[in-house]
Design a protein around this motif. Structure first.
Motif, PDB file in Angstrom:
ATOM      1  N   UNK A 203     -27.003  13.635  45.898  1.00  0.00           N
ATOM      2  CA  UNK A 203     -27.936  13.067  46.559  1.00  0.00           C
ATOM      3  C   UNK A 203     -27.695  13.049  47.781  1.00  0.00           C
ATOM      4  N   UNK A 204     -26.418  12.795  48.162  1.00  0.00           N
ATOM      5  CA  UNK A 204     -26.184  12.819  49.676  1.00  0.00           C
ATOM      6  C   UNK A 204     -26.191  14.111  50.172  1.00  0.00           C
ATOM      7  N   UNK A 205     -25.846  15.186  49.442  1.00  0.00           N
ATOM      8  CA  UNK A 205     -26.016  16.583  49.982  1.00  0.00           C
ATOM      9  C   UNK A 205     -27.359  17.014  50.090  1.00  0.00           C
ATOM     10  N   UNK A 206     -28.187  16.367  49.259  1.00  0.00           N
ATOM     11  CA  UNK A 206     -29.708  16.632  49.529  1.00  0.00           C
ATOM     12  C   UNK A 206     -30.329  16.190  50.810  1.00  0.00           C
ATOM     13  N   UNK A 207     -29.688  15.272  51.370  1.00  0.00           N
ATOM     14  CA  UNK A 207     -30.185  14.774  52.681  1.00  0.00           C
ATOM     15  C   UNK A 207     -29.514  15.210  53.797  1.00  0.00           C
ATOM     16  N   UNK A 294     -19.404   0.072  42.618  1.00  0.00           N
ATOM     17  CA  UNK A 294     -20.816  -0.171  43.220  1.00  0.00           C
ATOM     18  C   UNK A 294     -21.245   1.185  44.187  1.00  0.00           C
ATOM     19  N   UNK A 295     -20.047   1.681  44.787  1.00  0.00           N
ATOM     20  CA  UNK A 295     -20.527   2.707  45.921  1.00  0.00           C
ATOM     21  C   UNK A 295     -21.290   3.758  45.373  1.00  0.00           C
ATOM     22  N   UNK A 296     -21.031   4.485  44.127  1.00  0.00           N
ATOM     23  CA  UNK A 296     -22.064   5.653  43.948  1.00  0.00           C
ATOM     24  C   UNK A 296     -23.287   5.313  43.421  1.00  0.00           C
ATOM     25  N   UNK A 297     -23.704   4.045  43.041  1.00  0.00           N
ATOM     26  CA  UNK A 297     -25.227   3.626  42.902  1.00  0.00           C
ATOM     27  C   UNK A 297     -25.646   3.170  44.278  1.00  0.00           C
ATOM     28  N   UNK A 298     -24.724   2.546  45.186  1.00  0.00           N
ATOM     29  CA  UNK A 298     -25.502   2.153  46.449  1.00  0.00           C
ATOM     30  C   UNK A 298     -25.854   3.439  47.313  1.00  0.00           C
ATOM     31  N   UNK A 299     -25.097   4.511  47.368  1.00  0.00           N
ATOM     32  CA  UNK A 299     -25.425   5.605  47.981  1.00  0.00           C
ATOM     33  C   UNK A 299     -26.631   6.379  47.456  1.00  0.00           C
ATOM     34  N   UNK A 304     -32.397   7.360  48.279  1.00  0.00           N
ATOM     35  CA  UNK A 304     -33.583   7.276  47.579  1.00  0.00           C
ATOM     36  C   UNK A 304     -34.563   6.393  48.361  1.00  0.00           C
ATOM     37  N   UNK A 305     -34.108   5.550  49.285  1.00  0.00           N
ATOM     38  CA  UNK A 305     -34.830   5.059  50.143  1.00  0.00           C
ATOM     39  C   UNK A 305     -35.569   5.984  51.359  1.00  0.00           C
ATOM     40  N   UNK A 306     -34.892   7.179  51.498  1.00  0.00           N
ATOM     41  CA  UNK A 306     -35.356   7.943  52.405  1.00  0.00           C
ATOM     42  C   UNK A 306     -36.206   9.150  51.806  1.00  0.00           C
ATOM     43  N   UNK A 307     -35.730   9.444  50.654  1.00  0.00           N
ATOM     44  CA  UNK A 307     -36.705  10.310  49.811  1.00  0.00           C
ATOM     45  C   UNK A 307     -37.776   9.861  49.318  1.00  0.00           C
ATOM     46  N   UNK A 317     -36.358   4.698  41.785  1.00  0.00           N
ATOM     47  CA  UNK A 317     -35.979   5.561  42.524  1.00  0.00           C
ATOM     48  C   UNK A 317     -34.698   6.197  42.054  1.00  0.00           C
ATOM     49  N   UNK A 318     -33.834   5.477  41.338  1.00  0.00           N
ATOM     50  CA  UNK A 318     -32.488   6.034  40.790  1.00  0.00           C
ATOM     51  C   UNK A 318     -32.718   7.163  39.733  1.00  0.00           C
ATOM     52  N   UNK A 319     -33.714   7.027  38.718  1.00  0.00           N
ATOM     53  CA  UNK A 319     -34.059   8.297  37.869  1.00  0.00           C
ATOM     54  C   UNK A 319     -34.730   9.334  38.562  1.00  0.00           C
ATOM     55  N   UNK A 320     -35.619   8.961  39.443  1.00  0.00           N
ATOM     56  CA  UNK A 320     -36.393   9.908  40.237  1.00  0.00           C
ATOM     57  C   UNK A 320     -35.515  10.756  41.254  1.00  0.00           C
ATOM     58  N   UNK A 321     -34.189  10.297  41.598  1.00  0.00           N
ATOM     59  CA  UNK A 321     -33.219  11.126  42.391  1.00  0.00           C
ATOM     60  C   UNK A 321     -32.578  12.047  41.325  1.00  0.00           C
ATOM     61  N   UNK A 322     -32.280  11.497  40.088  1.00  0.00           N
ATOM     62  CA  UNK A 322     -31.757  12.476  38.981  1.00  0.00           C
ATOM     63  C   UNK A 322     -32.642  13.716  39.008  1.00  0.00           C
ATOM     64  N   UNK A 323     -34.052  13.629  38.816  1.00  0.00           N
ATOM     65  CA  UNK A 323     -34.763  14.585  38.577  1.00  0.00           C
ATOM     66  C   UNK A 323     -34.894  15.567  39.958  1.00  0.00           C
ATOM     67  N   UNK A 324     -34.810  14.725  41.082  1.00  0.00           N
ATOM     68  CA  UNK A 324     -34.855  15.587  42.379  1.00  0.00           C
ATOM     69  C   UNK A 324     -33.482  16.454  42.644  1.00  0.00           C
TER      70      UNK A 324
END
Length: 566
Positions: A203-207, A294-299, A304-307, A317-324
């Motif tokens: 997720x972090x690499x994606x942005x 907590x930190x993996x979830x928070x990141x 997800x807030x940005x994407x 937003x969490x499962x949508x990031x999985x698909x993304x």
């Protein structure tokens, strides 16, 4: 990216693992209630601690935290971070007391601490109250979280999938008992952490990395989403922040963060080899729960807030990031992580809830051991009833799921419904004057207060204040106008548990082996260690690496000092 063949193979491998563990547990034997509900009471600290944190690592939790981050930033997590206080107090004040009590459930403890008909009524009432309304509500919101993930990721009919999962889990627990739950918890926690850390990385690499994420957040969000301070956050009312930090951790009962221990946390303490393993396991649980998880979830929530900035339901937003962002194979692994989290939590809730129904209601009031020809026949019968009750409770859990739309809504409902009972649960170990009527009154008053505040339309913070004040005043009045427990009951309790506090007249001159000052020092150092780990990782990710490393080193020093003192 949708599911591919490799993803399905990864999930199938996990199902095979569950079958193998269930078979091993069955061959190991589940002949008594101690075996079925307490794993034989001989488990090591590391297995006890990991099992505790795996149970709280439910499929709903990452979704709830994603929703909190979207609405209130990182500081919104103080809604549940405050529970680290009650958790660490449990480690150094209550864990050894629970182990000395040597009961099968925390509800059975009631008739050790109190006596007479009020104690019998309280044990039966609390067994059913926590086994059904509370336990089924918990399973309901956990199921809602898993249903959202299945719907977003696979496109499958969520309730058909949930029915299949519940059926498999119920059969698995009916066969394996607590030993199977704890062993699979250990494997499931490792799988869940690997999956969530991998998603955070992708997720972090994606942005474009952490620095780019920080820049995009500052440009797109109208407040300091990275701040840890709930009191300066414009999205969090000061009253709400005060309730989180100053009241939630001691006033209300919440699974995994019960004031004074209790629930499945107490169940894991009972399963430990001895007091030292009970204390060590509970300390490990709190470090993993609040400092590591907590930190993996928070990141992922921040990305997800940005994407996905305008989601009507931020929790998705969490499962949508999985698909993304997840490539083939990793999607299957993360689904295994969520399945692991879901199975771990539901299996514990089923085993724990069934322990109340069988040990504290059926065995105590409906078919007592004296009615059987032998102890062996009684235990065999109770284990069979436990297996049947597990299947029935699973069906109830599915039904309750239909009444929840959001995960955090379930969290707030449980806290409101139990506001004020925490005080009596903590003080009953140390103040001899508390009696069964104190607890009965606290529970009834909390229910009345929660219903009234809901009807009046109070928001969460004011509902907590009103209900806590009302129930606390009610149980204190009940304590002083009712008779204390008999000297015989109180002497028997002290002789077995040896708690600190005002017990001199019942101690027969034998002092408690525990010390308040050493316990408070351990509590302070452990809380500092957990916060240093939590804050230090935040510094490394978004602010100053040197400062973050210094905090992590400080946390390690505190943990080292505490472990040497256990």
């Amino acid at each position: 990216m949708p599911f591919e063949t490799l993803d399905y193979l990864v999930v199938a491998g996990y199902v095979v693992l569950m079958i193998v563990v269930a078979w091993i547990a069955k061959t190991r034997g589940q002949e008594t209630l101690d075996d079925f509900f307490a794993g034989g009471k001989n488990l090591p600290w590391w297995l006890v601690g990991v099992s505790m944190v795996a149970t709280t690592f439910a499929a709903d939790t990452p979704l709830a935290i994603t929703g909190l981050v979207a609405k209130q930033g990182i500081a919104g997590n103080w809604f549940w971070w405050n529970w680290m206080i009650s958790g660490v107090v449990t480690v150094f004040i209550y864990a050894k007391l629970w182990k000395r009590a040597d009961v099968l459930t925390d509800v059975e403890f009631i008739e050790l601490r109190y006596g007479g008909k009020p104690a019998s009524f309280l044990r039966g009432f609390r067994a059913l109250y926590f086994a059904f309304p509370f336990n089924c509500i918990i399973m309901g919101w956990v199921t809602v979280g898993m249903a959202k993930i299945l719907t977003v990721v696979t496109g499958a009919d969520q309730w058909i999938a949930i029915l299949v999962l519940y059926g498999l889990i119920a059969i698995y627990i009916a066969i394996s008992g607590l030993w199977g739950v704890i062993v699979t918890d250990f494997v499931q926690f490792i799988l869940a952490m690997i999956g969530t850390i991998a998603l955070a990385y992708f997720a972090v690499d994606h942005v474009g990395g952490l620095a780019e994420l920080k820049t995009q957040l500052s440009n797109s969000v109208g407040f300091d989403v990275l701040s840890f301070n709930p009191f300066t956050n414009p999205e969090i009312a000061v009253t709400t922040a005060l309730i989180w930090v100053g009241m939630n951790w001691w006033a209300a009962w919440y699974p995994g963060a019960e004031p004074g221990g209790g629930g499945y946390i107490a169940q894991r303490m009972f399963s430990a080899k001895d007091e030292r393993n009970a204390v060590g396991g509970t300390l490990l649980f709190n470090i993993l729960m609040y400092a590591v998880r907590p930190w993996p979830w928070i990141l992922v929530g921040l990305v997800a807030l940005v994407v996905f900035p305008n989601l009507s339901d931020p929790e998705t937003g969490y499962p949508l990031m999985m698909l993304e962002v997840l490539p083939v194979g990793w999607m299957g692994l993360l689904m295994v992580a969520f399945l692991s989290a879901f199975v771990s939590t539901i299996s514990t809730q089923l085993n724990w809830g069934t322990s109340y129904v069988v040990n504290d209601f059926y065995k105590r009031f409906m078919k007592t051991p004296e009615e059987f020809e032998s102890k062996e026949k009684a235990q065999k019968h109770y284990v069979l009833v436990s297996r049947i009750a597990t299947l029935l409770m699973a069906a109830l859990g599915v039904g309750v799921s239909y009444f929840f739309d959001t995960v955090s809504g379930g969290w707030e409902f449980i806290l409101s419904l139990s506001a004020g009972i925490g005080g009596v649960l903590m003080l009953r170990w140390f103040w001899w004057r508390i009696n069964a009527w104190s607890e009965i009154t606290a529970m009834i008053a909390a229910m009345i207060g929660a219903v009234f505040s809901n009807q009046m339309g109070y928001e969460f913070a004011w509902s907590m204040i009103y209900t806590t004040a009302f129930s606390t005043i009610a149980w204190l009045i009940a304590t002083f106008i009712s008779k204390p427990e008999s000297d015989e009951t109180l002497k028997k309790f002290y002789a077995k548990v040896h708690p600190m506090g005002n017990w001199k007249r019942f101690s027969d001159g034998i002092p408690s082996p525990d010390g308040l000052i050493p316990s408070l020092i351990n509590i302070a150092m452990s809380l500092l260690a957990i916060f240093f780990f939590l804050y230090g990782l935040g510094q490394i990710f978004f602010f100053n690496i040197g400062t973050g490393i210094a905090f992590l080193i400080g946390g390690c020093i505190f943990v080292w000092a505490v472990v040497r003192r256990i």
